[in-house]
Design a protein around this motif. Structure first.
Motif, PDB file in Angstrom:
ATOM      1  N   ASN B  91       0.807  -1.228   0.000  1.00 13.97           N
ATOM      2  CA  ASN B  91       0.000   0.000   0.000  1.00 13.97           C
ATOM      3  C   ASN B  91       0.836   1.272   0.000  1.00 13.97           C
ATOM      4  O   ASN B  91       0.507   2.246   0.670  1.00 13.97           O
ATOM      5  CB  ASN B  91      -0.964   0.036   1.197  1.00 13.97           C
ATOM      6  CG  ASN B  91      -1.955  -1.106   1.184  1.00 13.97           C
ATOM      7  OD1 ASN B  91      -2.042  -1.842   0.203  1.00 13.97           O
ATOM      8  ND2 ASN B  91      -2.691  -1.260   2.258  1.00 13.97           N
ATOM      9  N   LEU B  92       1.910   1.270  -0.777  1.00 19.80           N
ATOM     10  CA  LEU B  92       2.661   2.519  -0.934  1.00 19.80           C
ATOM     11  C   LEU B  92       1.816   3.494  -1.750  1.00 19.80           C
ATOM     12  O   LEU B  92       0.927   3.081  -2.495  1.00 19.80           O
ATOM     13  CB  LEU B  92       3.989   2.256  -1.657  1.00 19.80           C
ATOM     14  CG  LEU B  92       5.018   1.462  -0.862  1.00 19.80           C
ATOM     15  CD1 LEU B  92       6.293   1.278  -1.692  1.00 19.80           C
ATOM     16  CD2 LEU B  92       5.350   2.138   0.463  1.00 19.80           C
ATOM     17  N   TYR B  93       2.108   4.799  -1.606  1.00 17.07           N
ATOM     18  CA  TYR B  93       1.389   5.802  -2.384  1.00 17.07           C
ATOM     19  C   TYR B  93       2.022   5.866  -3.777  1.00 17.07           C
ATOM     20  O   TYR B  93       3.172   6.285  -3.914  1.00 17.07           O
ATOM     21  CB  TYR B  93       1.456   7.160  -1.682  1.00 17.07           C
ATOM     22  CG  TYR B  93       1.022   7.089  -0.228  1.00 17.07           C
ATOM     23  CD1 TYR B  93      -0.185   6.483   0.124  1.00 17.07           C
ATOM     24  CD2 TYR B  93       1.817   7.608   0.789  1.00 17.07           C
ATOM     25  CE1 TYR B  93      -0.587   6.398   1.449  1.00 17.07           C
ATOM     26  CE2 TYR B  93       1.418   7.538   2.128  1.00 17.07           C
ATOM     27  CZ  TYR B  93       0.220   6.928   2.444  1.00 17.07           C
ATOM     28  OH  TYR B  93      -0.179   6.840   3.755  1.00 17.07           O
ATOM     29  N   PRO B  94       1.287   5.439  -4.809  1.00 19.07           N
ATOM     30  CA  PRO B  94       1.906   5.232  -6.121  1.00 19.07           C
ATOM     31  C   PRO B  94       2.339   6.510  -6.825  1.00 19.07           C
ATOM     32  O   PRO B  94       3.176   6.463  -7.723  1.00 19.07           O
ATOM     33  CB  PRO B  94       0.811   4.515  -6.921  1.00 19.07           C
ATOM     34  CG  PRO B  94      -0.464   4.897  -6.260  1.00 19.07           C
ATOM     35  CD  PRO B  94      -0.150   5.084  -4.808  1.00 19.07           C
ATOM     36  N   HIS B  95       1.771   7.650  -6.423  1.00 13.17           N
ATOM     37  CA  HIS B  95       2.095   8.898  -7.110  1.00 13.17           C
ATOM     38  C   HIS B  95       3.313   9.579  -6.500  1.00 13.17           C
ATOM     39  O   HIS B  95       3.715  10.641  -6.966  1.00 13.17           O
ATOM     40  CB  HIS B  95       0.903   9.847  -7.073  1.00 13.17           C
ATOM     41  CG  HIS B  95       0.464  10.195  -5.671  1.00 13.17           C
ATOM     42  ND1 HIS B  95       0.050   9.254  -4.764  1.00 13.17           N
ATOM     43  CD2 HIS B  95       0.405  11.375  -5.024  1.00 13.17           C
ATOM     44  CE1 HIS B  95      -0.272   9.842  -3.624  1.00 13.17           C
ATOM     45  NE2 HIS B  95      -0.054  11.135  -3.753  1.00 13.17           N
ATOM     46  N   GLU B 100       9.461  10.358  -0.962  1.00 13.92           N
ATOM     47  CA  GLU B 100       8.249  11.129  -0.632  1.00 13.92           C
ATOM     48  C   GLU B 100       7.258  10.287   0.164  1.00 13.92           C
ATOM     49  O   GLU B 100       6.550  10.791   1.037  1.00 13.92           O
ATOM     50  CB  GLU B 100       7.592  11.648  -1.920  1.00 13.92           C
ATOM     51  CG  GLU B 100       8.408  12.723  -2.606  1.00 13.92           C
ATOM     52  CD  GLU B 100       7.979  12.987  -4.047  1.00 13.92           C
ATOM     53  OE1 GLU B 100       8.333  14.057  -4.570  1.00 13.92           O
ATOM     54  OE2 GLU B 100       7.303  12.121  -4.654  1.00 13.92           O
ATOM     55  N   TYR B 137       9.763   5.249  -8.159  1.00 11.75           N
ATOM     56  CA  TYR B 137       8.338   5.173  -7.841  1.00 11.75           C
ATOM     57  C   TYR B 137       7.991   3.724  -7.494  1.00 11.75           C
ATOM     58  O   TYR B 137       8.655   2.806  -7.968  1.00 11.75           O
ATOM     59  CB  TYR B 137       7.504   5.654  -9.031  1.00 11.75           C
ATOM     60  CG  TYR B 137       7.498   7.153  -9.167  1.00 11.75           C
ATOM     61  CD1 TYR B 137       6.559   7.921  -8.496  1.00 11.75           C
ATOM     62  CD2 TYR B 137       8.473   7.807  -9.929  1.00 11.75           C
ATOM     63  CE1 TYR B 137       6.575   9.305  -8.597  1.00 11.75           C
ATOM     64  CE2 TYR B 137       8.495   9.181 -10.028  1.00 11.75           C
ATOM     65  CZ  TYR B 137       7.543   9.925  -9.361  1.00 11.75           C
ATOM     66  OH  TYR B 137       7.554  11.290  -9.451  1.00 11.75           O
TER      67      TYR B 137
END
Ligand SMILES: Nc1ncnc2c1ncn2[C@@H]1O[C@H](COP(=O)(O)OP(=O)(O)OP(=O)(O)O)[C@@H](O)[C@H]1O
Ligand SMILES: [Mg+2]
Lengths: 225, 248
Positions: B91-95, B100, B137
Motif C-alpha cells: 500500500n505505498l502511495y503510487p504517485h 516522498e 516510484y
C-alpha cells in the motif's frame, strides 16, 4: 445542384469581430471548466459521503444536469431568474448555466476516478493518522486526477463546444458571430467553415494546454496523455 | 519494569451476524515481539486492524499506552500517530517516490520540518538497505523493495509499536529473506512488534511470544520455540504440522 464560388474575401471585414468573439468563447469555456471541476469534485465527494442526505442530493444533482438540455438551463438562468429579481448579464448567465451543467458530468468522471483508488490507500493513510481532509488532499485526489486526466480532457472539449449555445442568451461568442455574419453577408459556407475551424483550433489549444499542465503536475509523463 | 503497550480485554468483533473475534484477551509489553499465527479467516488481520481503529469493535476494550482505542472518536488520530502498520500488499502511495512516501506523514500529519524529516528518511533508507532506490516510484520497484520502503515509511514517525500483517505473503520466495532480515534488525533494536505471519522459522527465531488464534479465540500462547516443539492443544498441533509440511 448549382456551382458555388467560395469567397473568403467577403468575410475579411468581420475578422476583427471574430477575434473578439473567439476571446469570449475561450474565456467563457476556461472559466466554466475550472469552476465545474471544482464543483464536480465537491459533488463527487458528496456522493461518497457517510450522510444519506448528501449522497441523495449529489445524485439528484448529477441526474438533473445530465438529463436536461443545456439550452433549457441557460433559458432558466437568463430569462426566468430575472422574474425572481435576479438579473444576470449574458456572460454571467451563460457561465453559470454552462458550469452547472458541466459539473454534473465532471462529478461522474471524478467519481469513477475515486472508485478506482484501491481501499489499501485509505487504510495506509488512516493508519498513519491522516485526517480525511489531509488524505484527500495529499493521497486520493492526486491519484484520481492522474487516472481521469484523459476523460477530463474530453469533457473540457465538450464544454468548449457547448459554449456555442451561449449565443442563445445573447453572448457575443463565436456561434453568435457565425449567425450574424452569415445572415448579413449571405456567405453561409464561408462563415460556418471559419467558425468550425475556430472551434477546432480553440479545442486543440485547450487540449495541448491540458497535456502540458498534466506533464508539469504529474511528472511521470508517459502515463497521462 | 516493563510497560504495557497494548492491552486487549475480551475483544469482540462482528461482521453482520458473524462473530469474528470472540473474546480475545492478551497484552503486549514494551520490547515484546508477539507473533500471531492461525488458519486463514480466523481474524488475525481483523485483530490487528482493531488496534489502530481501522475496524470498530462490538465488545470489550483495547487500550494503547493506557488510552482506550475508539475507532470513531477524534482521539483515534492520536493513537494512529504512535503506531506503524505494514500491510501484506505494501500500500505505498503510487504517485510519490520512495523518499516522498516516507516523508509524507511526518511532514503532513506531524507537521515536522521538511529538512529534518528528509535527513531522518535518508537514514531509514540506509537501514532498509535501499539508499540507491530513494527516487524510484513504487511501480518501478520489486515487491521486496516496496515492502522495505513501507517499513521505512512506518518507522518515519517514530512509532511505539509496529503492526505487521503478513508482510512477506505477497512476495516472491527470493525476496522474502530481504524483508525478514530488516525485521530481524528491528527486533535487535528492541522494537515492540505485533506480527501476523506464516513464517514459522522467523517466529521461532525472533518472536518473544507466539499466539495461536483459531475461530476468533486465542487457543494457546507461549514461548515460540516451546510451542513449536510441543504444542499443548490438538488444534495448534494440527495447524503447525500442516504449515510445516507446506514449507518443506
Ligand atoms: N469488511 C469485512 N466485511 C465482512 N467480513 C469480513 C470483512 N473483513 C473480514 N471479514 C471476514 O472476517 C473473517 C476474518 O478475516 P481476517 O482477514 O481477519 O482473517 P485472517 O485470519 O487474517 O485470514 P488470512 O490468514 O487469510 O489473512 C473472514 O471470514 C473474512 O471473510
Ligand atoms: Mg489476514
Amino acid at each position: 445542384m448549382q456551382p458555388y464560388y467560395f469567397s473568403f474575401r467577403s468575410i475579411y471585414p468581420y475578422l476583427g469581430d471574430l477575434a473578439a468573439a473567439a476571446e469570449v468563447t475561450l474565456l467563457l469555456s476556461l472559466l466554466a471548466i475550472v469552476l465545474s471541476v471544482a464543483i464536480g469534485s465537491g459533488i463527487a465527494l458528496m456522493r461518497r459521503s457517510n450522510s444519506r442526505l448528501l449522497r441523495f442530493f449529489a445524485g439528484l444533482y448529477v441526474e438533473v444536469m445530465r438529463n436536461t438540455p443545456l439550452l433549457v438551463i441557460l433559458y432558466i438562468v437568463y430569462f426566468a431568474l430575472p422574474q425572481l429579481g435576479l438579473r444576470l448579464s449574458s456572460f454571467n448567465a451563460a457561465l453559470i448555466g454552462l458550469t452547472l451543467n458541466s459539473a454534473g458530468y465532471m462529478a461522474e468522471i471524478i467519481r469513477a476516478g475515486l472508485v478506482a483508488v484501491p481501499s489499501g490507500q485509505f487504510e495506509a493513510a488512516f493508519s498513519q493518522g491522516f485526517t480525511r481532509v489531509q488524505l484527500y488532499r495529499h493521497i486520493i485526489l492526486p491519484q484520481v486526477f492522474r487516472t481521469i486526466y484523459a476523460p477530463l480532457g474530453n469533457q473540457f472539449i465538450a464544454v468548449i463546444l457547448a459554449s456555442s449555445l451561449a449565443s442563445a442568451v445573447a453572448v457575443e461568442e463565436v456561434a453568435s458571430w457565425m449567425q450574424t455574419v452569415g445572415s448579413s453577408s449571405f456567405r453561409f459556407f464561408e462563415t460556418f467553415i471559419i467558425a468550425a475551424v475556430v472551434y477546432l483550433v480553440l479545442c486543440q489549444i485547450v487540449n495541448l494546454g491540458r497535456i502540458a499542465i498534466g506533464r508539469w503536475l504529474f511528472r511521470q509523463p508517459e502515463a497521462y496523455r | 519494569m516493563t510497560d504495557t503497550v497494548l492491552q486487549f480485554d475480551n475483544v469482540v468483533k462482528r461482521f453482520g451476524d458473524r462473530t469474528i473475534l470472540d473474546g480475545v484477551s492478551t497484552s503486549v509489553q514494551s520490547g515484546e515481539i508477539v507473533c500471531f499465527i492461525g488458519p486463514s479467516g480466523t481474524g488475525k488481520s481483523t485483530l490487528l486492524r482493531c488496534v489502530n481503529g481501522l475496524e470498530t469493535i462490538e465488545g470489550g476494550a483495547i487500550r494503547f499506552e493506557g488510552t482506550p482505542v475508539q475507532a470513531k472518536q477524534r482521539s483515534i488520530i492520536d493513537v494512529r500517530r504512535r503506531i506503524g502498520m505494514i500491510f501484506q500488499h505494501f500500500n505505498l502511495y503510487p504517485h510519490l517516490t520512495a523518499l516522498e512516501n516516507v516523508m509524507l506523514a511526518p511532514v503532513i500529519v506531524h507537521g515536522e520540518n521538511r529538512k529534518t524529516v528528509e535527513e531522518r528518511a535518508r537514514g531509514l533508507f540506509e537501514k532498509v538497505r535501499l539508499s540507491h532506490r530513494i527516487n524510484a516510484y513504487p511501480a518501478q520497484m520489486s515487491g521486496g523493495e516496496q515492502q522495505r520502503v513501507a517499513i521505512a515509511r512506518a518507522l518515519a514517525t517514530n512509532p511505539h509499536i509496529l503492526l505487521f500483517d503478513e508482510p512477506t505473503s505477497a512476495l516472491d520466495p527470493e525476496t522474502v529473506g530481504e524483508v525478514l532480515a530488516v525485521m530481524r534488525d528491528l527486533a535487535v533494536e528492541g522494537r515492540t512488534m505485533l506480527v501476523v505471519t506464516h513464517e514459522i522459522r522467523f517466529a521461532a527465531d525472533v518472536g518473544t511470544r507466539m499466539v495461536f488464534l483459531d475461530g476468533g479465540k486465542i487457543v494457546e500462547e507461549g514461548n515460540p520455540r516451546e510451542m513449536l516443539a510441543a504444542p499443548r492443544s490438538e488444534r495448534a498441533r494440527r495447524f503447525l504440522s500442516t504449515i510445516s509440511n507446506a514449507a518443506h
